[in-house]
Design a protein around this motif. Sequence first.
Motif, PDB file in Angstrom:
ATOM      1  N   ARG C 228       0.827  -1.203   0.000  1.00 52.64           N
ATOM      2  CA  ARG C 228       0.000   0.000   0.000  1.00 52.64           C
ATOM      3  C   ARG C 228       0.866   1.259   0.000  1.00 52.64           C
ATOM      4  O   ARG C 228       0.556   2.235  -0.664  1.00 52.64           O
ATOM      5  N   ARG C 233       0.240  -0.285  -8.757  1.00 54.34           N
ATOM      6  CA  ARG C 233      -0.604  -1.395  -9.197  1.00 54.34           C
ATOM      7  C   ARG C 233      -0.144  -2.663  -8.496  1.00 54.34           C
ATOM      8  O   ARG C 233       0.995  -2.760  -8.056  1.00 54.34           O
ATOM      9  N   HIS C 245      -5.377  -8.683 -10.795  1.00 56.34           N
ATOM     10  CA  HIS C 245      -4.501  -7.513 -10.769  1.00 56.34           C
ATOM     11  C   HIS C 245      -5.330  -6.250 -10.888  1.00 56.34           C
ATOM     12  O   HIS C 245      -6.454  -6.279 -11.404  1.00 56.34           O
ATOM     13  N   GLY C 246      -4.782  -5.153 -10.401  1.00 57.24           N
ATOM     14  CA  GLY C 246      -5.531  -3.902 -10.445  1.00 57.24           C
ATOM     15  C   GLY C 246      -4.748  -2.797  -9.758  1.00 57.24           C
ATOM     16  O   GLY C 246      -3.623  -2.993  -9.321  1.00 57.24           O
ATOM     17  N   LEU C 247      -5.399  -1.626  -9.675  1.00 65.83           N
ATOM     18  CA  LEU C 247      -4.797  -0.527  -8.935  1.00 65.83           C
ATOM     19  C   LEU C 247      -4.712  -0.922  -7.461  1.00 65.83           C
ATOM     20  O   LEU C 247      -5.578  -1.638  -6.960  1.00 65.83           O
ATOM     21  N   ASP C 249      -5.241   0.515  -4.573  1.00 69.31           N
ATOM     22  CA  ASP C 249      -6.355   0.772  -3.665  1.00 69.31           C
ATOM     23  C   ASP C 249      -7.541  -0.119  -4.013  1.00 69.31           C
ATOM     24  O   ASP C 249      -8.276  -0.578  -3.138  1.00 69.31           O
ATOM     25  N   GLN C 250      -7.701  -0.396  -5.312  1.00 66.09           N
ATOM     26  CA  GLN C 250      -8.830  -1.257  -5.692  1.00 66.09           C
ATOM     27  C   GLN C 250      -8.620  -2.685  -5.190  1.00 66.09           C
ATOM     28  O   GLN C 250      -9.532  -3.304  -4.649  1.00 66.09           O
ATOM     29  N   GLU C 253      -9.055  -2.590  -1.362  1.00 61.21           N
ATOM     30  CA  GLU C 253     -10.342  -2.186  -0.815  1.00 61.21           C
ATOM     31  C   GLU C 253     -11.511  -2.929  -1.439  1.00 61.21           C
ATOM     32  O   GLU C 253     -12.575  -3.039  -0.832  1.00 61.21           O
ATOM     33  N   ASP C 254     -11.329  -3.411  -2.654  1.00 65.60           N
ATOM     34  CA  ASP C 254     -12.428  -4.110  -3.310  1.00 65.60           C
ATOM     35  C   ASP C 254     -11.900  -5.343  -4.053  1.00 65.60           C
ATOM     36  O   ASP C 254     -12.015  -5.445  -5.271  1.00 65.60           O
ATOM     37  N   GLN C 256     -11.635  -8.930  -5.685  1.00 65.55           N
ATOM     38  CA  GLN C 256     -12.689  -9.696  -6.348  1.00 65.55           C
ATOM     39  C   GLN C 256     -12.584 -11.190  -6.048  1.00 65.55           C
ATOM     40  O   GLN C 256     -13.589 -11.836  -5.799  1.00 65.55           O
ATOM     41  N   GLU C 257     -11.386 -11.713  -6.085  1.00 67.17           N
ATOM     42  CA  GLU C 257     -11.213 -13.155  -5.936  1.00 67.17           C
ATOM     43  C   GLU C 257     -11.333 -13.563  -4.469  1.00 67.17           C
ATOM     44  O   GLU C 257     -10.944 -12.808  -3.564  1.00 67.17           O
ATOM     45  N   GLN C 261      -9.599 -11.745  -1.246  1.00 68.02           N
ATOM     46  CA  GLN C 261     -10.422 -11.259  -0.136  1.00 68.02           C
ATOM     47  C   GLN C 261      -9.914 -11.817   1.192  1.00 68.02           C
ATOM     48  O   GLN C 261      -9.773 -11.091   2.178  1.00 68.02           O
TER      49      GLN C 261
END
Lengths: 233, 313, 268
Positions: C228, C233, C245-247, C249-250, C253-254, C256-257, C261
């Motif tokens: 963080r 990314r 993979h993602g940004l 913060d995404q 904070e969110d 998906q898998e 999680q």
Amino acid sequence: MSILDVQGFSKQFFVHHLQRQIPAFNEVDFRLHAGEFLLVRGVNGVGKSTLLRCLYRSYLPTAGRAIYHAHAGLIDLACAADVDIAALRRTEIGHVTQFLRARPRVSAIDVVIEPLLSQGHSRAEAHQIAAEWLDAFGLKADIWDAYPSTFSGGEQQKVNLVRALIVPRRLLLLDEPTASLDASARAALVARLAQIKAQGVAMIGVFHHPEDVRDLVDGELHLTNVQVDYVAN
Amino acid sequence: MSLQQLAHPRHDYSYAFLDEFAKRELRRRILKAIAIPGYQVPYASRELPMARGWGTGGLQVTLAAVGPTDTVKVIDQGADDSVNAANLRRFIARMAGVQTTTDVLAATIIQSRHRIPEERLREGQLLVLQVPVPEPLTHVEPSVTRARQMHADADYALIWLELHEQLVRYRTFTGGADYPVVVHGRYLMAPSPIPRWDTPMLHQAAHLTLLSAGREKRLYAVPPYTDVRPIEFEDVHFQVENQAGRVCAQTGAINRFMNEVPQPDGSSRYILSDTGYAAKLVQRAQGEGVEIGATYYDDQGRFYHTGFLHHDD
Amino acid sequence: MMTRPSLDQPRLVRDVPLLQARGLSRRYGAITAIDGVDLSVYRGEVLGIVGESGSGKSTVLRLLNLEEPADAGTYYLDLPGYTDQNLFTMDRYFRRQIQIRHIGIVYQNPYLGLRMRHTSSGNVAERLIMAGERNFGTLRHAAKTALSASEFPLERMDDLPIRLSGGMQQRVQLARALALRPMLLLLDEPTTGLDVSVQALVLDTLARIQRELQIATVIVSHDLGVIRALADRVMVMRHGRVIEHGLTDQILEDPQEAYTQQLVYAKL
């Protein structure tokens, strides 16, 4: 000029260990033009902040489109590549929250000038601009060189706001930026917002006390658990 | 059964002790070494009637190169009269039937342990140096495989790092004998444990130098007129041992490589390390007509390749 | 999880990524360490790789550092003269030149990255020596510059790393990695094993250097706090594959898998 076209924008969280879907908002549609201020309203927990975060892509929207008119062309914020989003965050889209993520050993002034430096301003130039902003928000000059982690909540919030607003953006996402501010700072913020709005910056805001920004609002978006109503003023 | 019955019948040895196949192999290896200056060529080091580590590498090269018309000089740390030098000299003379000498100018082959004579060698002369450790990277890279790869890539960073460490810790290069050199701008080479004083003598020398390690089974060469540069920094230079103020007690010579002879009273006397050269100086002082060759260093300590040695202040 | 067809293909960013790797695979005997990993990193960007031990994240870093060969895959760095060269198929000599001049690495274990019996300044100077610098004054000066940029106390620059604290050793590694101003910086759990307070200081140094030099950086860590603090990314790895993979913060904070999680919520 249209800045943002949002159609069928939806978000549900899926929590795997509960095997549960948690809906946030559903089928949001609106259009935002340059210099417009959209106020998002709704009861607590209806997904106002979530909407802003989905547009900023801190959250991943589940469905719909959010076509943003970037300088370089049209792009769908819902499915744009991460590096595009990162580039937009650096240059065009700002997210103003009430929380400052303080870093150790970085002084308030350095926190604030960082976006300016990354835009190519010289240190002296950046200092001058930052001084003016910090002053306007009523942050005393003798603590500019101190570490924000030692500040009070209100002071931290001022540093945070200045950092978020100091570089001109085209779209600002305001997530309760006035929450822990005193009256004079709140007035300073509203004055600043009015000023940059006049320069053509589009804004979407969630406010605890919407009366603070009453004079700025051009349209309202009402989020409810079942449907969304877009009311143009 | 008697010992006589068990033993092989007596045969004469081949010329120069080694059999013809062994000499042919050595000569081929030597040619390869000359063709790739400074490159270590492996060879099948043969058994000799002396222990490994006593000059068997140098001896094999000498035996492979020697012919009936040669004149051989053998020295050990500059001295013709040490036990090791005398044994080697006698062995070579007996096996190859050659003349021996202590005079550098008269010799065609000079086998040496840890010194190069003070008098300049000339074209056509062969200097054979005995080598204990042929791999100059041993101290910085214990893995032979990796060291070989470093040679292949001419990647000698670790040697310069070592120099850096010496300067940082001791403010001077601490390398003594066997100071690493780069030959022909390519291979890093261990010049055998000659003193630093002798290292520059290899540079653009008129003679051929062959270096051979019998125990490690490697030989390498510095052909005539080849660049041999001690490793140094651009701004901190290689220096030879300081001989200033040392006067040979036997000959009065100055600015030559001296042996220190401790005295009972705690003081030191100095005598020339190169005994063949010293003997000629003594003969001349006694009025005998003796030819003394030009030396690598003059009496002011200046090296004959002007500008090759830098003098840091 | 919703499909995001254009997620990898930037439309606005026209720069060529500094690093582009496709289909990285590596097996050790019967064990598949990584299998078909794709990644790209832009100049000035920090890519984080998270995952538990054995997920293959360190293997990715070793391949990117050209320490070992890939069984399959391509690896391009956008460097003058090497743009169209798959580094995996390049000659060992040139691979090494690229490794020396353009890639810096900081290992979790300082014994991998440092010569413990050479001085700290020597450890830094070695990079310049490898690149052909032969001037002692220049080497000293460069070591001082790089060490002070890593906020290493110069009065200790000639101490052996073995006598330094863990945080100091990481600073020497960082100075060594940055001495030649590489295009790519690889960080393998750079703060793991340090005291929390020291960790914060080292992180702060890393963040400042990243800001100032705008190097493309890949950081591997199982510590989401570190990710963080530094990464733009994030790639989440599991069983040798990239599962998400993602940004930053995404992802934090969110996620998906299910696995991500679990990883993120376990932290919070």
